[in-house]
Write an enzyme that holds these catalytic residues in place. Structure first.
Site, PDB file in Angstrom:
ATOM      1  N   THR A   1       0.788  -1.314  -0.165  1.00  0.00           N
ATOM      2  CA  THR A   1      -0.045   0.029   0.058  1.00  0.00           C
ATOM      3  C   THR A   1       0.862   1.119  -0.045  1.00  0.00           C
ATOM      4  OG1 THR A   1      -1.524   1.424   1.621  1.00  0.00           O
ATOM      5  CG2 THR A   1      -0.152  -0.245   2.514  1.00  0.00           C
ATOM      6  N   ASP A   2       0.277   2.557  -0.547  1.00  0.00           N
ATOM      7  CA  ASP A   2       0.859   3.520  -0.424  1.00  0.00           C
ATOM      8  C   ASP A   2       0.870   3.978   0.962  1.00  0.00           C
ATOM      9  OD1 ASP A   2      -1.703   4.346  -0.171  1.00  0.00           O
ATOM     10  OD2 ASP A   2      -1.772   5.923  -1.650  1.00  0.00           O
ATOM     11  N   GLU A   3       0.405   3.523   1.954  1.00  0.00           N
ATOM     12  CA  GLU A   3       0.242   4.080   3.353  1.00  0.00           C
ATOM     13  C   GLU A   3       1.478   3.882   4.053  1.00  0.00           C
ATOM     14  OE1 GLU A   3      -3.317   3.386   5.322  1.00  0.00           O
ATOM     15  OE2 GLU A   3      -4.634   3.092   3.499  1.00  0.00           O
TER      16      GLU A   3
ATOM     17  N   LYS B   1       2.351  -3.558   7.250  1.00  0.00           N
ATOM     18  CA  LYS B   1       2.596  -3.624   5.887  1.00  0.00           C
ATOM     19  C   LYS B   1       4.008  -3.010   5.640  1.00  0.00           C
ATOM     20  CE  LYS B   1       0.272  -4.612   2.879  1.00  0.00           C
ATOM     21  NZ  LYS B   1       0.087  -5.817   2.553  1.00  0.00           N
TER      22      LYS B   1
ATOM     23  N   TYR C   1      -1.664  -0.530  11.130  1.00  0.00           N
ATOM     24  CA  TYR C   1      -1.848  -1.226   9.672  1.00  0.00           C
ATOM     25  C   TYR C   1      -0.591  -0.970   8.937  1.00  0.00           C
ATOM     26  CZ  TYR C   1      -3.153  -1.704   4.840  1.00  0.00           C
ATOM     27  OH  TYR C   1      -3.302  -2.017   3.475  1.00  0.00           O
TER      28      TYR C   1
ATOM     29  N   ARG D   1     -10.428   9.935  13.376  1.00  0.00           N
ATOM     30  CA  ARG D   1      -9.221   8.809  13.633  1.00  0.00           C
ATOM     31  C   ARG D   1      -8.061   9.242  14.248  1.00  0.00           C
ATOM     32  NH1 ARG D   1      -8.213   6.049   8.166  1.00  0.00           N
ATOM     33  NH2 ARG D   1     -10.127   4.739   8.605  1.00  0.00           N
TER      34      ARG D   1
HETATM   35  P1  NAD Z   1      -9.448  -7.497   2.436  1.00  0.00           P
HETATM   36  O1  NAD Z   1      -9.448  -7.228   3.699  1.00  0.00           O
HETATM   37  O2  NAD Z   1     -10.590  -7.338   1.266  1.00  0.00           O
HETATM   38  O3  NAD Z   1      -9.161  -8.942   1.939  1.00  0.00           O
HETATM   39  C1  NAD Z   1      -8.258  -9.692   2.735  1.00  0.00           C
HETATM   40  C2  NAD Z   1      -8.137 -11.264   2.399  1.00  0.00           C
HETATM   41  O4  NAD Z   1      -6.989 -11.848   3.214  1.00  0.00           O
HETATM   42  C3  NAD Z   1      -9.398 -11.818   2.953  1.00  0.00           C
HETATM   43  O5  NAD Z   1     -10.160 -12.777   1.800  1.00  0.00           O
HETATM   44  C4  NAD Z   1      -9.111 -12.650   4.207  1.00  0.00           C
HETATM   45  O6  NAD Z   1      -9.941 -13.701   4.228  1.00  0.00           O
HETATM   46  C5  NAD Z   1      -7.805 -12.973   3.799  1.00  0.00           C
HETATM   47  N1  NAD Z   1      -6.959 -13.241   4.979  1.00  0.00           N
HETATM   48  C6  NAD Z   1      -6.880 -12.331   6.099  1.00  0.00           C
HETATM   49  N2  NAD Z   1      -5.911 -13.079   7.077  1.00  0.00           N
HETATM   50  C7  NAD Z   1      -5.544 -14.050   6.505  1.00  0.00           C
HETATM   51  C8  NAD Z   1      -4.799 -15.211   6.749  1.00  0.00           C
HETATM   52  N3  NAD Z   1      -3.994 -15.155   8.059  1.00  0.00           N
HETATM   53  N4  NAD Z   1      -4.446 -16.017   6.172  1.00  0.00           N
HETATM   54  C9  NAD Z   1      -4.924 -16.199   4.660  1.00  0.00           C
HETATM   55  N5  NAD Z   1      -5.930 -15.344   4.512  1.00  0.00           N
HETATM   56  C10 NAD Z   1      -6.012 -14.321   5.324  1.00  0.00           C
HETATM   57  O7  NAD Z   1      -8.136  -6.653   1.740  1.00  0.00           O
HETATM   58  P2  NAD Z   1      -7.978  -5.941   0.224  1.00  0.00           P
HETATM   59  O8  NAD Z   1      -8.381  -4.899   0.648  1.00  0.00           O
HETATM   60  O9  NAD Z   1      -8.464  -6.994  -0.738  1.00  0.00           O
HETATM   61  O10 NAD Z   1      -6.281  -5.751   0.282  1.00  0.00           O
HETATM   62  C11 NAD Z   1      -5.633  -6.973  -0.336  1.00  0.00           C
HETATM   63  C12 NAD Z   1      -4.143  -6.428  -0.204  1.00  0.00           C
HETATM   64  O11 NAD Z   1      -3.964  -5.190  -1.003  1.00  0.00           O
HETATM   65  C13 NAD Z   1      -3.747  -6.346   1.155  1.00  0.00           C
HETATM   66  O12 NAD Z   1      -2.421  -6.899   1.421  1.00  0.00           O
HETATM   67  C14 NAD Z   1      -3.606  -4.708   1.483  1.00  0.00           C
HETATM   68  O13 NAD Z   1      -2.630  -4.433   2.215  1.00  0.00           O
HETATM   69  C15 NAD Z   1      -3.391  -4.135  -0.168  1.00  0.00           C
HETATM   70  N6  NAD Z   1      -3.835  -2.920  -0.581  1.00  0.00           N
HETATM   71  C16 NAD Z   1      -5.343  -2.817  -0.397  1.00  0.00           C
HETATM   72  C17 NAD Z   1      -5.543  -1.426  -0.748  1.00  0.00           C
HETATM   73  C18 NAD Z   1      -7.003  -1.040  -0.686  1.00  0.00           C
HETATM   74  O14 NAD Z   1      -7.195   0.063  -0.952  1.00  0.00           O
HETATM   75  N7  NAD Z   1      -7.822  -1.970  -0.022  1.00  0.00           N
HETATM   76  C19 NAD Z   1      -4.750  -0.640  -1.079  1.00  0.00           C
HETATM   77  C20 NAD Z   1      -3.413  -0.771  -1.354  1.00  0.00           C
HETATM   78  C21 NAD Z   1      -3.008  -2.409  -1.147  1.00  0.00           C
HETATM   79  P1  TYD Z   2     -10.606   4.070   4.447  1.00  0.00           P
HETATM   80  O1  TYD Z   2     -11.616   3.569   3.392  1.00  0.00           O
HETATM   81  O2  TYD Z   2     -10.706   3.310   5.856  1.00  0.00           O
HETATM   82  O3  TYD Z   2      -9.149   3.856   3.778  1.00  0.00           O
HETATM   83  P2  TYD Z   2      -7.667   4.317   4.450  1.00  0.00           P
HETATM   84  O4  TYD Z   2      -7.808   4.628   5.805  1.00  0.00           O
HETATM   85  O5  TYD Z   2      -7.052   2.951   4.159  1.00  0.00           O
HETATM   86  O6  TYD Z   2      -7.497   5.429   3.533  1.00  0.00           O
HETATM   87  O7  TYD Z   2     -10.778   5.644   4.759  1.00  0.00           O
HETATM   88  C1  TYD Z   2     -10.575   6.438   3.631  1.00  0.00           C
HETATM   89  C2  TYD Z   2     -10.809   7.985   4.092  1.00  0.00           C
HETATM   90  O8  TYD Z   2     -11.948   8.203   4.708  1.00  0.00           O
HETATM   91  C3  TYD Z   2      -9.877   8.132   5.467  1.00  0.00           C
HETATM   92  O9  TYD Z   2      -9.337   9.548   5.371  1.00  0.00           O
HETATM   93  C4  TYD Z   2     -10.650   7.709   6.431  1.00  0.00           C
HETATM   94  C5  TYD Z   2     -12.040   8.419   5.942  1.00  0.00           C
HETATM   95  N1  TYD Z   2     -13.244   7.740   6.690  1.00  0.00           N
HETATM   96  C6  TYD Z   2     -14.413   8.597   7.397  1.00  0.00           C
HETATM   97  O10 TYD Z   2     -14.062   9.825   7.225  1.00  0.00           O
HETATM   98  N2  TYD Z   2     -15.311   7.795   7.820  1.00  0.00           N
HETATM   99  C7  TYD Z   2     -15.336   6.398   7.799  1.00  0.00           C
HETATM  100  O11 TYD Z   2     -16.455   5.942   8.451  1.00  0.00           O
HETATM  101  C8  TYD Z   2     -14.422   5.716   7.280  1.00  0.00           C
HETATM  102  C9  TYD Z   2     -14.337   4.126   7.228  1.00  0.00           C
HETATM  103  C10 TYD Z   2     -13.300   6.407   6.687  1.00  0.00           C
END
Ligand code: NAD
Ligand code: TYD
Length: 349
Positions: A130-132, A159, A155, A286
């Site tokens: 992630t970019d975070e 990562k 988180y 947050r």
């Molecule tokens: P998600 O939470 O929707 O899905 C995570 C998946 O991992 C689920 O299917 C869960 O069952 C599985 N999982 C969790 N713990 C596990 C374990 N111990 N063993 C096996 N499986 C397990 O997450 P996502 O949003 O799809 O993110 C996927 C990846 O992409 C992550 O590594 C996240 O850090 C990265 N990522 C997410 C975003 C975003 O915006 N969601 C952006 C950049 C990178």
């Molecule tokens: P989120 O979707 O949790 O992604 P991330 O924290 O990984 O960027 O949140 C996106 C933005 O929205 C973040 O600045 C937090 C804000 N947010 C709210 O204002 N209210 C909410 O209930 C949630 C879940 C997020």
């Protein structure tokens, strides 16, 4: 290749699994997922009977199990997405993030290193991040691949730690890896704890829209299918030991995004213009809230030719349509344990 994809029942993983299974009949895809609250086999129901697909229910934190599946299936490649992924949950329970994101990743790295034993021809470990990990930007500037890591939430710290382990296994054991850091995704199958799907769900239910702080936080949004396209490209054409940033050059302040979403939802629901916006409620911020994320995606664009395929307007419209057409999915994932989470996270706001 025999490719292990972890976390393929989750939001992004399900799109990655679908893409690899359908676009790459030359590969066999093994989807390993523990099916936590965020994992749902409904997300990949359309490909579950494909000839080049196998589902493995398993936990990446279980080192002996992970070693055994690598020995049994002899994977050539890994695309690692399994993770705990929600910042708010990491604030409540950091250790769950250490276990899955750090220990889980190291278990996979050990298993790949032990199976491949230095014979790395045709092998690849792809870590999805992630970019975070870069922390927060001020009002200007973009995250590049050279931006120093400065994670601010449990988180992003977990990562960042996993990214460092991947890089260290490259340096120490020569493990062939690629790593990508992507901005915020949105799209079909997004779990309704994250901003966009949570607010779509709450608007449908006419519940308050809890905007943290003053809403002037900025995120860079990318349609999930464009992330899956980028992962496919980097897995097949990225250079070993390289990092690529992925993002849509699409920054939005939360409050502005929420207002656009409210307008689109009013139209979709046939409600009076302005009615969803009345649900906006400013709530306690947050802790450690990162002000701004924005990705410079020049490297993946110029070196691999990737760019987003949809505009934000198109992606958001597709997302809203998907949630409307899949209200049963939404009802299923918001029953049971979700209610408990929601109460704890939002009830006192
Ligand atoms: P998600 O939470 O929707 O899905 C995570 C998946 O991992 C689920 O299917 C869960 O069952 C599985 N999982 C969790 N713990 C596990 C374990 N111990 N063993 C096996 N499986 C397990 O997450 P996502 O949003 O799809 O993110 C996927 C990846 O992409 C992550 O590594 C996240 O850090 C990265 N990522 C997410 C975003 C975003 O915006 N969601 C952006 C950049 C990178
Ligand atoms: P989120 O979707 O949790 O992604 P991330 O924290 O990984 O960027 O949140 C996106 C933005 O929205 C973040 O600045 C937090 C804000 N947010 C709210 O204002 N209210 C909410 O209930 C949630 C879940 C997020």
């Amino acid at each position: 290749m025999k490719i292990l994809i972890t976390g393929g029942a989750g939001f992004i993983g399900s799109h990655v699994v679908r893409r690899f299974v359908t676009k790459h009949p030359e590969h066999h895809i093994y989807n390993l997922d523990a099916l936590t609250y965020a994992g749902n086999l409904e997300n990949i129901k359309d490909i579950e009977h494909a000839k080049n697909y196998t589902f493995l229910k398993g936990d990446i934190t279980d080192a002996a199990y992970i070693q055994s599946v690598f020995e049994k299936y002899q994977f050539d490649g890994v695309v690692h997405l399994a993770a705990e992924s929600h910042v708010d949950r990491s604030i409540t329970d950091p250790m769950a993030f250490v276990k899955t994101n750090v220990f889980g990743t190291v278990n996979l790295l050990n298993a790949a290193r032990d199976l491949w034993k230095g014979d790395y021809e045709g092998k690849r470990f792809y870590h999805v991040s992630t970019d975070e990990v870069y922390g927060t930007l001020g009002a200007t500037g973009l995250f590049t691949e050279e931006t120093p890591y400065a994670p601010n939430s449990p988180y992003s710290a977990s990562k960042a730690s996993s990214d460092h382990f991947v890089r260290a296994y490259g340096e120490t054991y020569g493990l062939p890896y690629v790593l990508t850091n992507c901005s915020n995704n949105y799209g079909p199958h997004h779990f309704p704890e994250k901003l966009i799907p949570l607010f779509i769900h709450n608007i449908i239910e006419e519940k308050p829209l809890p905007v943290y702080g003053d809403g002037n936080y900025t995120r860079d949004w990318l349609f999930v299918i464009d992330h899956a396209r980028a992962i496919d490209l980097v897995f097949h054409e990225g250079k070993n030991a390289e990092t690529y940033n992925i993002g849509g050059f699409n920054e939005w302040k939360n409050i502005d995004l929420v207002k656009v979403l409210c307008t689109l939802m009013d139209r979709k629901l046939g409600r009076a213009e302005g009615s969803s916006a009345q649900l906006i409620t400013f709530v306690k911020d947050r802790p450690g809230h990162d002000l701004r994320y924005a990705i410079d995606a020049t490297k993946i664009n110029t070196q691999l030719g990737w760019q987003p395929s949809v505009t934000f307007e198109e992606g958001l419209a597709k997302t809203i349509d998907w949630f409307f057409d899949n209200q049963e999915w939404l009802a299923n994932v918001t029953s049971g344990a979700y209610q408990e989470y929601y109460q704890k996270q939002y009830v006192n706001e």
